[in-house]
Write an enzyme that holds these catalytic residues in place. Sequence first.
Site, PDB file in Angstrom:
ATOM      1  N   GLN A 103       0.835  -1.201   0.000  1.00  0.00           N
ATOM      2  CA  GLN A 103       0.000   0.000   0.000  1.00  0.00           C
ATOM      3  C   GLN A 103       0.873   1.256   0.000  1.00  0.00           C
ATOM      4  OE1 GLN A 103      -4.129  -0.394   1.709  1.00  0.00           O
ATOM      5  NE2 GLN A 103      -2.946  -1.289   3.338  1.00  0.00           N
ATOM      6  N   SER A 129       4.371  -6.472   2.702  1.00  0.00           N
ATOM      7  CA  SER A 129       3.028  -6.520   3.277  1.00  0.00           C
ATOM      8  C   SER A 129       2.032  -7.124   2.282  1.00  0.00           C
ATOM      9  CB  SER A 129       2.602  -5.121   3.736  1.00  0.00           C
ATOM     10  OG  SER A 129       1.386  -5.163   4.445  1.00  0.00           O
ATOM     11  N   LEU A 130       1.087  -6.338   1.780  1.00  0.00           N
ATOM     12  CA  LEU A 130       0.146  -6.828   0.767  1.00  0.00           C
ATOM     13  C   LEU A 130       0.895  -7.494  -0.394  1.00  0.00           C
ATOM     14  CD1 LEU A 130      -2.539  -6.790  -0.973  1.00  0.00           C
ATOM     15  CD2 LEU A 130      -1.604  -4.688  -1.891  1.00  0.00           C
ATOM     16  N   ARG A 142      -9.232  -9.056   3.519  1.00  0.00           N
ATOM     17  CA  ARG A 142      -8.142  -8.641   4.416  1.00  0.00           C
ATOM     18  C   ARG A 142      -8.221  -7.136   4.661  1.00  0.00           C
ATOM     19  NH1 ARG A 142      -2.634  -6.784   3.398  1.00  0.00           N
ATOM     20  NH2 ARG A 142      -1.108  -7.605   4.901  1.00  0.00           N
ATOM     21  N   HIS A 185      -0.138  -3.875  10.984  1.00  0.00           N
ATOM     22  CA  HIS A 185       0.978  -4.682  11.492  1.00  0.00           C
ATOM     23  C   HIS A 185       1.249  -4.512  12.984  1.00  0.00           C
ATOM     24  CE1 HIS A 185       1.735  -6.171   7.507  1.00  0.00           C
ATOM     25  NE2 HIS A 185       1.749  -4.930   7.054  1.00  0.00           N
ATOM     26  N   GLN A 227       1.281 -12.245   9.642  1.00  0.00           N
ATOM     27  CA  GLN A 227       1.824 -11.018   9.027  1.00  0.00           C
ATOM     28  C   GLN A 227       0.958  -9.787   9.315  1.00  0.00           C
ATOM     29  OE1 GLN A 227       0.891  -9.192   5.622  1.00  0.00           O
ATOM     30  NE2 GLN A 227       2.652  -9.804   4.404  1.00  0.00           N
TER      31      GLN A 227
END
Length: 315
Positions: free
Chosen positions: A13, A94-95, A119, A203, A252
């Site tokens: 992101q 991440s993503l 998500r 996170h 994660q």
Amino acid sequence: MDKQQLAFVFPGQGSQKVGMLAELGAEYPIVKACFEEASEALGYDMWSMVQNGEQEQLNLTENTQPILLTASVAVWRLWCQRGGMTPGVMAGHSLGEFSALVCAGALSFSDAVRLVRARGQAMQTAVPVGVGAMAAVLGLEDQQILSICESISGDEVVEAVNFNSPGQVVIAGHAGAVEKAINALKEAGAKRAMLLPVSAPFHTSLMKPAGEKLEEALETIPVSSPSIPVIHNVHAQTESDAEAIKALLVKQIYSPVKWVDCVEAMIARGVETGVECGPGKVLSGLNKRIHKPLNCLNIDCPDSLAATLAAIAGE
């Protein structure tokens, strides 16, 4: 070039912007076809949202996540169609880890698009808007940041969540605790400590409810062993067992992104060139700061595609 010297990395992101991949989409039908496939899975015209929508709409995490996943998969499919070399390893921020797993054949694209939308929704609802915050901290050692966050955390938490490059760490948590941490970090000598325009404290341990929802969603989704090793954010190692991959994807959500460790793990495997597969150059910038000798390339327009194909074919 030996494929073990090549890594593909996938952005998270923050790389989304209105009009991204417009030139690639105009020139290569496979790009729009990929967006059409995703649109069918989600029930709205994703290409139209990306090209003609409002930036605010793109920035809503439940939209951002499937859009960036689709953009990265589209670029990867185009790379393969153009005869680009298969890399020896992949990773995503991440993503972007979901994008890497799709491109490595561990997750089906349509499953992943639905999964990352869920998500995004779960992450957005885990902490009400305004309750959480994130901030970027520049110019302090990791250990100093960890210590300051620990000293402030009590009823409200603030945690270090993204170890992006040496001297660049993102913190997140309850808005009040993040504000206190910003002041303490500046006093400790941080060059900058500034709030990020993000709607939830990603996170952090506050995301555990989102992890539970993702775990439920993953129960019905088949995951297989990736055909290209993927280095995971949680522990900067590769994983071949499907159940272990699912567990890492859940963990994660509420664990720090160890991006520095991920890039160092690639270098240890012999990687000399990293290709950012998807919009922007955020990871290329981070990767160069982590390991200066790394040759960083990216693909998000026809010119960068041609340059990257030529650079890798020529080595």
